[in-house]
Design an enzyme around this catalytic site. Structure first.
Site, PDB file in Angstrom:
ATOM      1  N   SER A 111       0.855  -1.183   0.000  1.00 49.91           N
ATOM      2  CA  SER A 111       0.000   0.000   0.000  1.00 49.91           C
ATOM      3  C   SER A 111       0.900   1.245   0.000  1.00 49.91           C
ATOM      4  O   SER A 111       2.056   1.179   0.433  1.00 49.91           O
ATOM      5  CB  SER A 111      -0.857  -0.054   1.262  1.00 49.91           C
ATOM      6  OG  SER A 111      -1.219   1.225   1.657  1.00 49.91           O
ATOM      7  N   SER A 112       0.338   2.368  -0.441  1.00 49.52           N
ATOM      8  CA  SER A 112       1.159   3.588  -0.502  1.00 49.52           C
ATOM      9  C   SER A 112       1.523   4.105   0.895  1.00 49.52           C
ATOM     10  O   SER A 112       2.393   4.963   1.019  1.00 49.52           O
ATOM     11  CB  SER A 112       0.422   4.667  -1.294  1.00 49.52           C
ATOM     12  OG  SER A 112      -0.827   4.928  -0.704  1.00 49.52           O
ATOM     13  N   CYS A 113       0.880   3.562   1.957  1.00 49.38           N
ATOM     14  CA  CYS A 113       1.200   4.046   3.305  1.00 49.38           C
ATOM     15  C   CYS A 113       2.571   3.561   3.789  1.00 49.38           C
ATOM     16  O   CYS A 113       3.014   3.946   4.862  1.00 49.38           O
ATOM     17  CB  CYS A 113       0.112   3.668   4.302  1.00 49.38           C
ATOM     18  SG  CYS A 113       0.075   1.916   4.640  1.00 49.38           S
ATOM     19  N   TYR A 140       0.430  -0.895  10.542  1.00 46.85           N
ATOM     20  CA  TYR A 140       0.073  -1.535   9.275  1.00 46.85           C
ATOM     21  C   TYR A 140       1.233  -1.400   8.287  1.00 46.85           C
ATOM     22  O   TYR A 140       1.632  -2.355   7.627  1.00 46.85           O
ATOM     23  CB  TYR A 140      -1.180  -0.839   8.740  1.00 46.85           C
ATOM     24  CG  TYR A 140      -1.747  -1.424   7.494  1.00 46.85           C
ATOM     25  CD1 TYR A 140      -2.430  -2.625   7.532  1.00 46.85           C
ATOM     26  CD2 TYR A 140      -1.615  -0.768   6.271  1.00 46.85           C
ATOM     27  CE1 TYR A 140      -2.971  -3.161   6.386  1.00 46.85           C
ATOM     28  CE2 TYR A 140      -2.148  -1.301   5.124  1.00 46.85           C
ATOM     29  CZ  TYR A 140      -2.829  -2.502   5.186  1.00 46.85           C
ATOM     30  OH  TYR A 140      -3.363  -3.037   4.035  1.00 46.85           O
ATOM     31  N   LYS A 144       3.573  -4.199   6.306  1.00 44.49           N
ATOM     32  CA  LYS A 144       3.653  -4.258   4.836  1.00 44.49           C
ATOM     33  C   LYS A 144       5.109  -4.162   4.361  1.00 44.49           C
ATOM     34  O   LYS A 144       5.512  -4.841   3.416  1.00 44.49           O
ATOM     35  CB  LYS A 144       2.833  -3.122   4.217  1.00 44.49           C
ATOM     36  CG  LYS A 144       1.336  -3.338   4.325  1.00 44.49           C
ATOM     37  CD  LYS A 144       0.902  -4.405   3.365  1.00 44.49           C
ATOM     38  CE  LYS A 144      -0.564  -4.723   3.460  1.00 44.49           C
ATOM     39  NZ  LYS A 144      -0.924  -5.933   2.726  1.00 44.49           N
ATOM     40  N   HIS A 183     -13.081   4.988   3.440  1.00 46.48           N
ATOM     41  CA  HIS A 183     -12.114   5.932   2.873  1.00 46.48           C
ATOM     42  C   HIS A 183     -12.861   7.131   2.291  1.00 46.48           C
ATOM     43  O   HIS A 183     -14.084   7.113   2.161  1.00 46.48           O
ATOM     44  CB  HIS A 183     -11.299   5.247   1.772  1.00 46.48           C
ATOM     45  CG  HIS A 183     -10.397   4.183   2.305  1.00 46.48           C
ATOM     46  ND1 HIS A 183     -10.325   2.918   1.779  1.00 46.48           N
ATOM     47  CD2 HIS A 183      -9.528   4.193   3.340  1.00 46.48           C
ATOM     48  CE1 HIS A 183      -9.459   2.199   2.451  1.00 46.48           C
ATOM     49  NE2 HIS A 183      -8.953   2.941   3.404  1.00 46.48           N
TER      50      HIS A 183
HETATM   51  N1  NAP Z   1      -8.625  -0.500  -0.649  1.00 50.22           N
HETATM   52  C1  NAP Z   1      -7.635   0.323  -0.949  1.00 50.22           C
HETATM   53  O1  NAP Z   1      -7.833   1.532  -1.200  1.00 50.22           O
HETATM   54  C2  NAP Z   1      -6.218  -0.208  -1.036  1.00 50.22           C
HETATM   55  C3  NAP Z   1      -5.221   0.678  -1.452  1.00 50.22           C
HETATM   56  C4  NAP Z   1      -3.920   0.239  -1.520  1.00 50.22           C
HETATM   57  C5  NAP Z   1      -3.612  -1.079  -1.182  1.00 50.22           C
HETATM   58  N2  NAP Z   1      -4.589  -1.933  -0.790  1.00 50.22           N
HETATM   59  C6  NAP Z   1      -4.161  -3.304  -0.404  1.00 50.22           C
HETATM   60  O2  NAP Z   1      -4.946  -4.318  -1.010  1.00 50.22           O
HETATM   61  C7  NAP Z   1      -5.022  -5.434  -0.125  1.00 50.22           C
HETATM   62  C8  NAP Z   1      -6.476  -5.837   0.015  1.00 50.22           C
HETATM   63  O3  NAP Z   1      -7.213  -4.711   0.460  1.00 50.22           O
HETATM   64  P1  NAP Z   1      -8.792  -4.590   0.220  1.00 50.22           P
HETATM   65  O4  NAP Z   1      -9.099  -3.144   0.162  1.00 50.22           O
HETATM   66  O5  NAP Z   1      -9.205  -5.514  -0.866  1.00 50.22           O
HETATM   67  O6  NAP Z   1      -9.326  -5.139   1.634  1.00 50.22           O
HETATM   68  P2  NAP Z   1     -10.649  -5.961   1.966  1.00 50.22           P
HETATM   69  O7  NAP Z   1     -11.722  -5.649   0.997  1.00 50.22           O
HETATM   70  O8  NAP Z   1     -10.895  -5.754   3.427  1.00 50.22           O
HETATM   71  O9  NAP Z   1     -10.189  -7.467   1.731  1.00 50.22           O
HETATM   72  C9  NAP Z   1      -9.270  -8.111   2.583  1.00 50.22           C
HETATM   73  C10 NAP Z   1      -9.486  -9.596   2.480  1.00 50.22           C
HETATM   74  O10 NAP Z   1      -8.565 -10.270   3.369  1.00 50.22           O
HETATM   75  C11 NAP Z   1      -9.258 -11.320   3.990  1.00 50.22           C
HETATM   76  N3  NAP Z   1      -8.636 -11.691   5.264  1.00 50.22           N
HETATM   77  C12 NAP Z   1      -8.305 -10.883   6.302  1.00 50.22           C
HETATM   78  N4  NAP Z   1      -7.809 -11.611   7.314  1.00 50.22           N
HETATM   79  C13 NAP Z   1      -7.841 -12.914   6.928  1.00 50.22           C
HETATM   80  C14 NAP Z   1      -7.475 -14.142   7.537  1.00 50.22           C
HETATM   81  N5  NAP Z   1      -6.984 -14.198   8.789  1.00 50.22           N
HETATM   82  N6  NAP Z   1      -7.640 -15.294   6.850  1.00 50.22           N
HETATM   83  C15 NAP Z   1      -8.155 -15.278   5.598  1.00 50.22           C
HETATM   84  N7  NAP Z   1      -8.515 -14.138   4.943  1.00 50.22           N
HETATM   85  C16 NAP Z   1      -8.365 -12.971   5.619  1.00 50.22           C
HETATM   86  C17 NAP Z   1     -10.649 -10.761   4.224  1.00 50.22           C
HETATM   87  O11 NAP Z   1     -11.543 -11.806   4.470  1.00 50.22           O
HETATM   88  P3  NAP Z   1     -12.957 -11.501   5.203  1.00 50.22           P
HETATM   89  O12 NAP Z   1     -13.792 -10.872   4.117  1.00 50.22           O
HETATM   90  O13 NAP Z   1     -13.444 -12.830   5.627  1.00 50.22           O
HETATM   91  O14 NAP Z   1     -12.665 -10.564   6.332  1.00 50.22           O
HETATM   92  C18 NAP Z   1     -10.894 -10.043   2.893  1.00 50.22           C
HETATM   93  O15 NAP Z   1     -11.382 -10.930   1.920  1.00 50.22           O
HETATM   94  C19 NAP Z   1      -4.367  -5.006   1.196  1.00 50.22           C
HETATM   95  O16 NAP Z   1      -3.084  -5.515   1.258  1.00 50.22           O
HETATM   96  C20 NAP Z   1      -4.315  -3.491   1.091  1.00 50.22           C
HETATM   97  O17 NAP Z   1      -3.204  -2.938   1.751  1.00 50.22           O
HETATM   98  C21 NAP Z   1      -5.895  -1.535  -0.711  1.00 50.22           C
END
Ligand code: NAP
Length: 317
Positions: A111-113, A140, A144, A183
């Site tokens: 992530s950009s953070c 976090y 990462k 967000h």
């Molecule tokens: N969203 C953004 O703006 C953004 C920006 C930059 C980077 N990212 C990166 O993208 C990645 C995914 O982010 P996202 O926004 O897609 O988040 P998200 O929608 O919350 O998805 C995260 C996923 O991880 C699963 N998970 C968490 N803990 C787990 C565990 N113990 N065992 C199995 N599965 C688990 C969750 O399952 P459950 O649904 O069952 O909880 C969910 O499916 C992260 O690394 C984040 O840093 C996101």
């Protein structure tokens, strides 16, 4: 030549999440149909033995790690130990087991953070570890950074083909619209949609509206991940993580106006300047990934229109 093939078995962790589901859709669009997508109920990634057993049984050849404990400032500040421990455990379990199980390629999402709070803008990959992090999400970010470094170390010591991508702010299908924890962009969509529905004369947004931010449609992130898996082979001693964004940012005021227009809101937008603004600009330098030949396709106007339509559909269900 592509570094992945249609006979690969893809394991996508976090496939029910926003980023993971978009990566799965993008792989399907490119005819990579052999996808293993265990839910948290099928496989808790915090459990190392369960992860090892799953890899032994399922034998994936390519891994995408999009599972993480994710949350806003409030959650990060309230649960620092959960953010640090859970993310360290999830990524260590998956990355180490993938390497030990003979997985051919692995993509880790950061992530950009991860970048210092006061990094020069737009932020280049080389800014990593050159300054202090933003304190509200350092737990976090440190996890990462450890994930990126683990990929790097396994590549250096054992030749494991692990790469990482650092996306900017994402939006689109699968986003979280919680009134307190979402967000900025989904929060604005909810606010303006609700104001439109009840014919509110005005909407008050936080801060001055002057900070600049960048937004990437999550389906573009999906395409970027497939592109990286297919074509990006880091050169020896070169970067093993790359920024992904649009190369374009806009002020929060411009964003609010665009969301107002997409939701059909015709009232006044007010700004509560007693509320904090955050950092004045946060934009990723995406030139390194662009040089490989990838570019985001979705304009903010098109992305907002489809995202608002999807959100409105969900509200009516
Ligand atoms: N969203 C953004 O703006 C953004 C920006 C930059 C980077 N990212 C990166 O993208 C990645 C995914 O982010 P996202 O926004 O897609 O988040 P998200 O929608 O919350 O998805 C995260 C996923 O991880 C699963 N998970 C968490 N803990 C787990 C565990 N113990 N065992 C199995 N599965 C688990 C969750 O399952 P459950 O649904 O069952 O909880 C969910 O499916 C992260 O690394 C984040 O840093 C996101």
């Amino acid at each position: 030549m592509s570094l992945i093939t249609s006979s690969d078995r893809f394991a996508i962790f976090g496939a029910r999440g926003m980023a993971g589901s978009a990566i799965s859709r993008a792989l399907e669009r490119s005819s990579y149909y052999q996808q293993l997508k265990p839910s948290r109920q099928d496989l808790d990634l915090l459990d190392p033995l369960a992860v090892q057993q799953w890899f032994a049984e399922e034998q994936p050849t390519v891994v995408v790690l999009a599972a993480a404990k994710v949350g806003g400032i409030h959650a990060n500040v309230t649960y620092p130990a959960d953010f640090l421990l859970q993310n360290l455990k999830i990524q260590t379990n998956v990355i180490e087991t993938a390497w030990r199980s003979g997985v051919r390629r692995l993509l880790f999402l950061g992530s950009s953070c991860i970048y210092p709070k006061f990094a020069d803008q737009p932020i280049k990959e080389e800014a990593l570890l050159t300054g202090a992090l933003e304190p509200t999400n350092e737990w976090y970010a440190i996890a990462k950074i450890a994930g990126i470094k683990l990929c790097d170390a396994l590549r250096q010591q054992h030749g494991f083909d692990a790469i990482s991508l650092m996306p900017t702010n994402l939006y689109g299908p699968g986003d979280h619209y919680h009134p307190m924890n979402s967000h900025v962009l989904p929060a604005l969509i909810r606010r303006f949609h609700e104001a439109t529905k009840c014919n509110a004369p005005s909407v008050t947004c936080w801060g001055s509206g002057t900070p600049k931010r960048e937004f990437l449609h999550v389906d573009d992130l999906g395409e970027a991940c497939v592109f990286a898996l297919k074509y990006w082979k880091p050169v020896e001693n070169g970067l093993t993580y790359l920024n992904v964004g649009t190369g374009f940012d806009l002020t929060i005021r411009e964003l609010a106006e665009a969301v107002a227009s997409a939701t059909g809101f015709t009232g006044t937008i007010k700004w509560d300047t007693n509320k904090p603004d955050g950092t004045p600009k946060k934009q990723l330098d995406v030139s390194a990934f662009s040089k490989l030949g990838w570019k985001a396709k979705t304009s903010l106007a098109d992305g907002l229109a489809s995202t608002v339509a999807l959100f409105q559909e969900l509200q009516e269900d």
